[in-house]
Design a protein around this motif. Structure first.
Motif, PDB file in Angstrom:
ATOM      1  N   ASP A 172       0.697  -1.293  -0.038  1.00  0.00           N
ATOM      2  CA  ASP A 172       0.055   0.110  -0.053  1.00  0.00           C
ATOM      3  C   ASP A 172       0.713   1.227   0.015  1.00  0.00           C
ATOM      4  N   VAL A 173       1.563   1.496  -0.813  1.00  0.00           N
ATOM      5  CA  VAL A 173       2.722   2.421  -0.946  1.00  0.00           C
ATOM      6  C   VAL A 173       1.858   3.754  -1.566  1.00  0.00           C
ATOM      7  N   GLU A 174       2.031   4.911  -0.898  1.00  0.00           N
ATOM      8  CA  GLU A 174       1.659   6.410  -1.305  1.00  0.00           C
ATOM      9  C   GLU A 174       2.802   7.361  -1.740  1.00  0.00           C
ATOM     10  N   VAL A 175       2.892   7.678  -2.499  1.00  0.00           N
ATOM     11  CA  VAL A 175       4.068   8.675  -2.852  1.00  0.00           C
ATOM     12  C   VAL A 175       3.203  10.101  -3.305  1.00  0.00           C
ATOM     13  N   LYS A 176       3.899  11.167  -2.599  1.00  0.00           N
ATOM     14  CA  LYS A 176       3.283  12.203  -2.881  1.00  0.00           C
ATOM     15  C   LYS A 176       4.470  13.320  -3.300  1.00  0.00           C
ATOM     16  N   PHE A 177       4.106  14.139  -4.318  1.00  0.00           N
ATOM     17  CA  PHE A 177       5.305  14.914  -4.750  1.00  0.00           C
ATOM     18  C   PHE A 177       4.800  16.259  -5.566  1.00  0.00           C
ATOM     19  N   GLY A 178       4.671  17.555  -5.150  1.00  0.00           N
ATOM     20  CA  GLY A 178       3.892  18.444  -5.719  1.00  0.00           C
ATOM     21  C   GLY A 178       2.566  18.111  -6.119  1.00  0.00           C
ATOM     22  N   ASP A 179       1.977  18.084  -7.328  1.00  0.00           N
ATOM     23  CA  ASP A 179       0.708  17.919  -7.871  1.00  0.00           C
ATOM     24  C   ASP A 179       0.650  16.481  -8.196  1.00  0.00           C
ATOM     25  N   TYR A 180       1.753  15.598  -8.006  1.00  0.00           N
ATOM     26  CA  TYR A 180       1.705  14.151  -8.404  1.00  0.00           C
ATOM     27  C   TYR A 180       1.352  13.207  -7.078  1.00  0.00           C
ATOM     28  N   GLN A 181       0.740  12.140  -7.419  1.00  0.00           N
ATOM     29  CA  GLN A 181       0.432  11.185  -6.403  1.00  0.00           C
ATOM     30  C   GLN A 181       0.604   9.622  -7.288  1.00  0.00           C
ATOM     31  N   ILE A 182       1.680   8.725  -6.458  1.00  0.00           N
ATOM     32  CA  ILE A 182       1.740   7.313  -7.132  1.00  0.00           C
ATOM     33  C   ILE A 182       1.158   6.538  -6.139  1.00  0.00           C
ATOM     34  N   TYR A 183       0.376   5.584  -6.535  1.00  0.00           N
ATOM     35  CA  TYR A 183       0.027   4.405  -5.597  1.00  0.00           C
ATOM     36  C   TYR A 183       0.411   3.102  -6.230  1.00  0.00           C
ATOM     37  N   ALA A 184       1.194   2.164  -5.420  1.00  0.00           N
ATOM     38  CA  ALA A 184       1.643   0.914  -5.935  1.00  0.00           C
ATOM     39  C   ALA A 184       1.805   0.061  -4.725  1.00  0.00           C
ATOM     40  N   GLU A 185       2.396  -1.319  -5.002  1.00  0.00           N
ATOM     41  CA  GLU A 185       2.508  -2.080  -3.987  1.00  0.00           C
ATOM     42  C   GLU A 185       4.170  -2.199  -3.674  1.00  0.00           C
ATOM     43  N   TYR A 186       4.773  -1.786  -4.464  1.00  0.00           N
ATOM     44  CA  TYR A 186       6.343  -1.799  -4.617  1.00  0.00           C
ATOM     45  C   TYR A 186       7.147  -0.629  -5.078  1.00  0.00           C
ATOM     46  N   VAL A 187       7.766   0.203  -4.191  1.00  0.00           N
ATOM     47  CA  VAL A 187       8.385   1.476  -4.594  1.00  0.00           C
ATOM     48  C   VAL A 187       9.836   1.510  -4.532  1.00  0.00           C
ATOM     49  N   GLU A 188      10.739   1.977  -5.275  1.00  0.00           N
ATOM     50  CA  GLU A 188      12.211   2.008  -4.753  1.00  0.00           C
ATOM     51  C   GLU A 188      12.212   3.496  -5.076  1.00  0.00           C
ATOM     52  N   TYR A 189      13.134   4.303  -3.891  1.00  0.00           N
ATOM     53  CA  TYR A 189      13.328   5.603  -4.173  1.00  0.00           C
ATOM     54  C   TYR A 189      14.944   5.928  -3.980  1.00  0.00           C
ATOM     55  N   ASN A 190      15.643   6.572  -4.951  1.00  0.00           N
ATOM     56  CA  ASN A 190      16.924   6.802  -4.991  1.00  0.00           C
ATOM     57  C   ASN A 190      17.118   8.350  -4.520  1.00  0.00           C
ATOM     58  N   ARG A 191      17.955   8.417  -3.321  1.00  0.00           N
ATOM     59  CA  ARG A 191      17.870   9.878  -2.659  1.00  0.00           C
ATOM     60  C   ARG A 191      18.801  10.533  -3.304  1.00  0.00           C
ATOM     61  N   GLU A 192      19.847  10.077  -4.023  1.00  0.00           N
ATOM     62  CA  GLU A 192      20.976  10.815  -4.595  1.00  0.00           C
ATOM     63  C   GLU A 192      20.252  11.216  -5.910  1.00  0.00           C
ATOM     64  N   THR A 193      19.657  10.424  -6.975  1.00  0.00           N
ATOM     65  CA  THR A 193      19.299  10.684  -8.188  1.00  0.00           C
ATOM     66  C   THR A 193      17.783  11.252  -8.102  1.00  0.00           C
ATOM     67  N   LYS A 194      17.049  11.063  -7.033  1.00  0.00           N
ATOM     68  CA  LYS A 194      15.585  11.559  -6.855  1.00  0.00           C
ATOM     69  C   LYS A 194      14.790  10.811  -7.856  1.00  0.00           C
ATOM     70  N   THR A 195      15.075   9.571  -7.961  1.00  0.00           N
ATOM     71  CA  THR A 195      14.246   8.638  -8.976  1.00  0.00           C
ATOM     72  C   THR A 195      13.333   7.665  -8.332  1.00  0.00           C
TER      73      THR A 195
END
Length: 218
Positions: free
Chosen positions: A60-83
């Motif tokens: 139940d992953v929820e990502v919010k940034f600016g006016d974007y929202q992402i919903y998924a079961e599996y998410v990887e976030y790279n803090r260096e590349t911001k990907t």
């Protein structure tokens, strides 16, 4: 009397332990506040792990940034590349646009990336499907074979398919080798076609006729 005091002390001790455990659980998942530029996401999930600059979220992953929202079961976030990297099903939402698909890779700094097997809706009431979206920036998206319609029927009264093109956010869909179909029958071929998707005001483009019943001839 002694037993009563012991029970009270034991209850207080257990209460404090539960509070410490609960606070520790909440603190175990890092949350970064969304900046005004939308480049730092807020991420919530059931499970979390990390490996160097890579933060891994699942359930139940929820990502919010600016006016974007992402919903998924599996998410990887790279803090260096911001990907953001999503494996499996994913839903990407921005303002009035909803895109459902698979395997999203998205750079939060440039708002660029790719997403596979897409279908969804965008203003004004357009339903679409394409195998691959390539996000160039916040406002421009390229696609390969693309099909869309504004009809809600199971078999749309009209739809357009094309070999490739791009979407200019809130302005138009630009298409090459476009075919207009009435029901499932090809009617017109356009080497180049621009379809307006501006929500308010006038825009240049192809105006489609309305289909319905008349009082005299049906």
């Amino acid at each position: 009397m002694y037993n009563s005091h012991m029970k009270i002390k034991l209850s207080v001790f257990l209460f404090l332990c539960l509070n410490v455990w609960f606070i520790g659980t909440l603190m175990s998942i890092p949350r970064t506040e969304t900046s005004s530029s939308g480049e730092q996401p807020s991420i919530y999930a059931r499970e979390f792990s990390s490996s160097g600059p890579m933060l891994i979220y699942s359930g139940d992953v929820e990502v919010k940034f600016g006016d974007y929202q992402i919903y998924a079961e599996y998410v990887e976030y790279n803090r260096e590349t911001k990907t953001i990297t999503v494996k499996g099903r994913v839903s990407l939402r921005s303002k009035d646009t909803v895109i459902n698909g698979e395997d999203l890779v998205f750079d939060l700094r440039t708002k660029s990336g790719t997403m596979m097997d897409n279908h969804g809706m965008m203003p004004p009431a357009i339903q679409f499907h394409t195998k691959k979206f390539q996000f160039l920036d916040r406002d421009r998206t390229k696609f390969g074979k693309f099909t869309f319609t504004s009809c809600a029927q199971r078999v749309p009264r009209w739809q357009i398919t094309c070999s490739n093109g791009k979407i200019k956010r809130d302005k138009y869909i630009e298409m090459r080798n476009a075919v207009l179909k009435i029901k499932k029958i090809p009617v017109f071929y356009f080497p180049y076609l621009k379809y307006p998707i501006r929500k308010g005001g006038k825009a240049t483009g192809f105006l489609f006729p309305m289909f319905g019943n008349g009082e005299q001839k049906g």
